[in-house]
Scaffold this motif. Sequence first.
Motif, PDB file in Angstrom:
ATOM      1  N   ILE A  18       0.843  -1.192   0.000  1.00 14.33           N
ATOM      2  CA  ILE A  18       0.000   0.000   0.000  1.00 14.33           C
ATOM      3  C   ILE A  18       0.878   1.243   0.000  1.00 14.33           C
ATOM      4  O   ILE A  18       1.779   1.385   0.826  1.00 14.33           O
ATOM      5  N   MET A  19       0.619   2.136  -0.933  1.00 10.92           N
ATOM      6  CA  MET A  19       1.304   3.432  -0.988  1.00 10.92           C
ATOM      7  C   MET A  19       0.266   4.498  -0.689  1.00 10.92           C
ATOM      8  O   MET A  19      -0.675   4.710  -1.479  1.00 10.92           O
ATOM      9  N   SER A  20       0.390   5.144   0.464  1.00 11.93           N
ATOM     10  CA  SER A  20      -0.648   6.087   0.874  1.00 11.93           C
ATOM     11  C   SER A  20      -0.039   7.269   1.602  1.00 11.93           C
ATOM     12  O   SER A  20       1.035   7.159   2.204  1.00 11.93           O
ATOM     13  N   ASN A  21      -0.716   8.401   1.525  1.00 17.44           N
ATOM     14  CA  ASN A  21      -0.334   9.542   2.349  1.00 17.44           C
ATOM     15  C   ASN A  21      -0.794   9.262   3.774  1.00 17.44           C
ATOM     16  O   ASN A  21      -1.994   9.138   4.027  1.00 17.44           O
ATOM     17  N   LEU A  22       0.159   9.141   4.679  1.00 17.83           N
ATOM     18  CA  LEU A  22      -0.178   8.790   6.052  1.00 17.83           C
ATOM     19  C   LEU A  22      -0.848   9.959   6.769  1.00 17.83           C
ATOM     20  O   LEU A  22      -0.352  11.083   6.735  1.00 17.83           O
ATOM     21  N   GLY A  23      -1.964   9.679   7.384  1.00 15.15           N
ATOM     22  CA  GLY A  23      -2.690  10.673   8.151  1.00 15.15           C
ATOM     23  C   GLY A  23      -3.800   9.987   8.902  1.00 15.15           C
ATOM     24  O   GLY A  23      -4.195   8.869   8.563  1.00 15.15           O
ATOM     25  N   PRO A  24      -4.321  10.596   9.947  1.00 16.57           N
ATOM     26  CA  PRO A  24      -5.384   9.973  10.753  1.00 16.57           C
ATOM     27  C   PRO A  24      -6.551   9.458   9.927  1.00 16.57           C
ATOM     28  O   PRO A  24      -7.138   8.428  10.256  1.00 16.57           O
ATOM     29  N   SER A  25      -6.870  10.141   8.852  1.00 18.79           N
ATOM     30  CA  SER A  25      -8.022   9.716   8.041  1.00 18.79           C
ATOM     31  C   SER A  25      -7.750   8.443   7.258  1.00 18.79           C
ATOM     32  O   SER A  25      -8.678   7.785   6.796  1.00 18.79           O
ATOM     33  N   SER A  26      -6.482   8.095   7.096  1.00 14.60           N
ATOM     34  CA  SER A  26      -6.146   6.910   6.285  1.00 14.60           C
ATOM     35  C   SER A  26      -5.820   5.676   7.124  1.00 14.60           C
ATOM     36  O   SER A  26      -5.711   4.581   6.596  1.00 14.60           O
ATOM     37  N   TYR A  27      -5.652   5.817   8.441  1.00 13.08           N
ATOM     38  CA  TYR A  27      -5.206   4.704   9.274  1.00 13.08           C
ATOM     39  C   TYR A  27      -6.172   3.519   9.246  1.00 13.08           C
ATOM     40  O   TYR A  27      -5.768   2.361   9.139  1.00 13.08           O
ATOM     41  N   ALA A  28      -7.468   3.796   9.379  1.00 14.89           N
ATOM     42  CA  ALA A  28      -8.453   2.711   9.395  1.00 14.89           C
ATOM     43  C   ALA A  28      -8.433   1.951   8.071  1.00 14.89           C
ATOM     44  O   ALA A  28      -8.541   0.713   8.049  1.00 14.89           O
ATOM     45  N   THR A  29      -8.265   2.678   6.974  1.00 17.66           N
ATOM     46  CA  THR A  29      -8.223   2.036   5.664  1.00 17.66           C
ATOM     47  C   THR A  29      -6.981   1.165   5.532  1.00 17.66           C
ATOM     48  O   THR A  29      -7.033   0.055   4.989  1.00 17.66           O
ATOM     49  N   ILE A  30      -5.860   1.666   6.014  1.00 20.88           N
ATOM     50  CA  ILE A  30      -4.620   0.888   5.945  1.00 20.88           C
ATOM     51  C   ILE A  30      -4.748  -0.406   6.742  1.00 20.88           C
ATOM     52  O   ILE A  30      -4.331  -1.479   6.297  1.00 20.88           O
ATOM     53  N   LEU A  31      -5.333  -0.319   7.932  1.00 24.28           N
ATOM     54  CA  LEU A  31      -5.553  -1.521   8.745  1.00 24.28           C
ATOM     55  C   LEU A  31      -6.446  -2.510   8.011  1.00 24.28           C
ATOM     56  O   LEU A  31      -6.224  -3.726   8.051  1.00 24.28           O
ATOM     57  N   SER A  32      -7.446  -1.998   7.323  1.00 24.94           N
ATOM     58  CA  SER A  32      -8.334  -2.865   6.554  1.00 24.94           C
ATOM     59  C   SER A  32      -7.565  -3.579   5.445  1.00 24.94           C
ATOM     60  O   SER A  32      -7.731  -4.782   5.223  1.00 24.94           O
ATOM     61  N   PHE A  33      -6.681  -2.851   4.764  1.00 18.33           N
ATOM     62  CA  PHE A  33      -5.875  -3.441   3.693  1.00 18.33           C
ATOM     63  C   PHE A  33      -4.957  -4.536   4.239  1.00 18.33           C
ATOM     64  O   PHE A  33      -4.794  -5.596   3.627  1.00 18.33           O
ATOM     65  N   LEU A  34      -4.335  -4.265   5.379  1.00 16.63           N
ATOM     66  CA  LEU A  34      -3.432  -5.256   5.969  1.00 16.63           C
ATOM     67  C   LEU A  34      -4.186  -6.519   6.359  1.00 16.63           C
ATOM     68  O   LEU A  34      -3.681  -7.631   6.223  1.00 16.63           O
ATOM     69  N   ASN A  35      -5.404  -6.353   6.846  1.00 10.95           N
ATOM     70  CA  ASN A  35      -6.214  -7.519   7.195  1.00 10.95           C
ATOM     71  C   ASN A  35      -6.653  -8.306   5.969  1.00 10.95           C
ATOM     72  O   ASN A  35      -6.894  -9.516   6.047  1.00 10.95           O
ATOM     73  N   LEU A  36      -6.756  -7.618   4.836  1.00 12.87           N
ATOM     74  CA  LEU A  36      -7.176  -8.284   3.602  1.00 12.87           C
ATOM     75  C   LEU A  36      -6.024  -9.012   2.909  1.00 12.87           C
ATOM     76  O   LEU A  36      -6.252  -9.812   2.006  1.00 12.87           O
ATOM     77  N   GLY A  37      -4.781  -8.707   3.316  1.00  8.11           N
ATOM     78  CA  GLY A  37      -3.661  -9.430   2.731  1.00  8.11           C
ATOM     79  C   GLY A  37      -2.533  -8.579   2.207  1.00  8.11           C
ATOM     80  O   GLY A  37      -1.544  -9.120   1.693  1.00  8.11           O
ATOM     81  N   ALA A  38      -2.611  -7.244   2.283  1.00  3.38           N
ATOM     82  CA  ALA A  38      -1.479  -6.409   1.879  1.00  3.38           C
ATOM     83  C   ALA A  38      -0.289  -6.733   2.773  1.00  3.38           C
ATOM     84  O   ALA A  38      -0.445  -6.891   3.988  1.00  3.38           O
ATOM     85  N   VAL A  39       0.886  -6.859   2.191  1.00  2.00           N
ATOM     86  CA  VAL A  39       2.048  -7.299   2.966  1.00  2.00           C
ATOM     87  C   VAL A  39       2.792  -6.152   3.632  1.00  2.00           C
ATOM     88  O   VAL A  39       3.574  -6.365   4.558  1.00  2.00           O
ATOM     89  N   ASP A  40       2.553  -4.919   3.159  1.00  2.00           N
ATOM     90  CA  ASP A  40       3.266  -3.794   3.746  1.00  2.00           C
ATOM     91  C   ASP A  40       2.584  -2.499   3.308  1.00  2.00           C
ATOM     92  O   ASP A  40       1.750  -2.497   2.400  1.00  2.00           O
ATOM     93  N   PHE A  41       2.922  -1.414   3.965  1.00  2.00           N
ATOM     94  CA  PHE A  41       2.441  -0.107   3.527  1.00  2.00           C
ATOM     95  C   PHE A  41       3.550   0.909   3.740  1.00  2.00           C
ATOM     96  O   PHE A  41       4.367   0.790   4.651  1.00  2.00           O
ATOM     97  N   MET A  42       3.585   1.870   2.856  1.00  2.00           N
ATOM     98  CA  MET A  42       4.592   2.922   2.924  1.00  2.00           C
ATOM     99  C   MET A  42       3.949   4.261   2.617  1.00  2.00           C
ATOM    100  O   MET A  42       2.959   4.335   1.886  1.00  2.00           O
ATOM    101  N   SER A  43       4.545   5.290   3.158  1.00  2.00           N
ATOM    102  CA  SER A  43       4.074   6.637   2.855  1.00  2.00           C
ATOM    103  C   SER A  43       4.562   7.024   1.471  1.00  2.00           C
ATOM    104  O   SER A  43       5.664   6.659   1.059  1.00  2.00           O
ATOM    105  N   LYS A  44       3.727   7.748   0.738  1.00  2.00           N
ATOM    106  CA  LYS A  44       4.164   8.252  -0.556  1.00  2.00           C
ATOM    107  C   LYS A  44       5.312   9.244  -0.354  1.00  2.00           C
ATOM    108  O   LYS A  44       5.447   9.841   0.709  1.00  2.00           O
ATOM    109  N   PRO A  45       6.151   9.401  -1.379  1.00  2.00           N
ATOM    110  CA  PRO A  45       7.302  10.315  -1.255  1.00  2.00           C
ATOM    111  C   PRO A  45       6.876  11.726  -0.855  1.00  2.00           C
ATOM    112  O   PRO A  45       5.854  12.240  -1.308  1.00  2.00           O
TER     113      PRO A  45
END
Length: 477
Positions: free
Chosen positions: A212-239
């Motif tokens: 997952i490549m996402s701009n990290l912020g409070p509004s995105s945390y729940a979505t990132i957790l959802s992705f990790l539970n679905l099978g995403a292996v990692d997440f990183m902040s966009k440059p």
Amino acid sequence: MIGSAKNQSPEPSAGGFAGTLRNIQMTDLIQMCCLAGASICVRVRQDQQQGMLYIQDGDIVHAECGTITGVAAFFTILGWPGGQFETLDAPLFANPTIREPYQFLLMEAARRADEQAQNRKEEHAAAGAALSKRLRVLIVDDSAIMSKILTSMLMADASIEVVGHAKNGEEALTKMRALAPDLITMDVNMPVMDGSTALKHIMIESPCPVVIMSNLGPSSYATILSFLNLGAVDFMSKPVKNSNIVKQQQRMVDRIHQAVKTHMKRFQRLRPPKLTQTDYMAVNDMAQSEQLVIAVSGVGGFLEMANMITSLPKAPATCVLSMQSIPPQFAPALSEYLHVRSRFEVRPLTDGDAVCPGRCYIGASGRLIEIGLNGPVWCFNDWTADPLGSDQNTFDLLFSRAADLFQERVVVLLLSGGEVGTLEGLRRVKAAGGHIIAPYPDKCIMPATVEPVLKEDVITEMFDPKDMVKVLRRYCR
């Protein structure tokens, strides 16, 4: 060598001919001259290089190429892949620099030419094989500018090839089927079909490592957790522009190389226990923990880590520190998510937190964590100088200090993707009588991080991740 030869005699001699030979092998020309017992000079040109060959009464007597003379010059000239040559009148050589028979010289030149051709063929094949082994990445992002930036950063590494781009989840599925990438980077919010829906389809159709490549912020945390539970292996902040772009690029490349090693077929959804109010442990900050469990996880290890924390039994004498390769600002959201699913009180690790029983701290890998006294209570101290830095000795310091304080009462749990430093800290844990446990390489999602430690003979027990509950019950007091 194939080239053209010209006879430089202005007029044909009596009973003979003068002319031009084209597309003739140099070795054939030399052999004809030697068999005829001729005395002749052959000037050879190849690009900006020039060489001279001298034949006297049918014997090759001299060769020169730049500062090289003799046999070495002869083989150098015949080693050229092509060029032009012309015959000239030959001077007499009183002191030949070449005495070997022409038959030997021509056979040896042919052998060397074959060897060079084979070497070029092998180099070409090796280059082709290296190119075919490049890590093939599909970038999914609805921003053309961000896709271009990510492509540039990833392809700065010669071992990575960006094979395609997609602007939404639906297009990503189409390109995944057509391109069969080794790894997919995916944005969170996209039009037509969002990343979450696309990830579900990927995990069903053709499980592939997704980062997952996402701009990290409070509004995105729940979505990132959802992705990790679905099978995403990692997440990183966009440059980010205002940070060290070289360091960001190197970290991105390193994590992509790690992520592609995950075994997606071993992925299992998290199934936390159903807890009641009586299951949660009460925590006293002034109480001293008798046992310390340190869990380390990283790329591909989110679900193993989550499974570990939600499987912790009621252990009134144990404190748990879970170190993960996550951005520090993500730790509070992850802690809150796991807190309601664990018997332990789960909190993000902060400087000065007490090593007290019943509490599980979530810490970010790369932090320099030490254990020291704060009055009568042992506490975790954060000595990190550079928040963006990563010191290979951070875990050595933590493990060594834990071994000194807790000795046989320290347990280190190595999960997928976890960093372990130089292994010196783990050796200290084992020498102190502590326990170092890890999943079997053929059972975990990321065996590449477990196997090197296994070879060093510091692991005291291996287990199947499916038996996490049983393992924790044996080690947590």
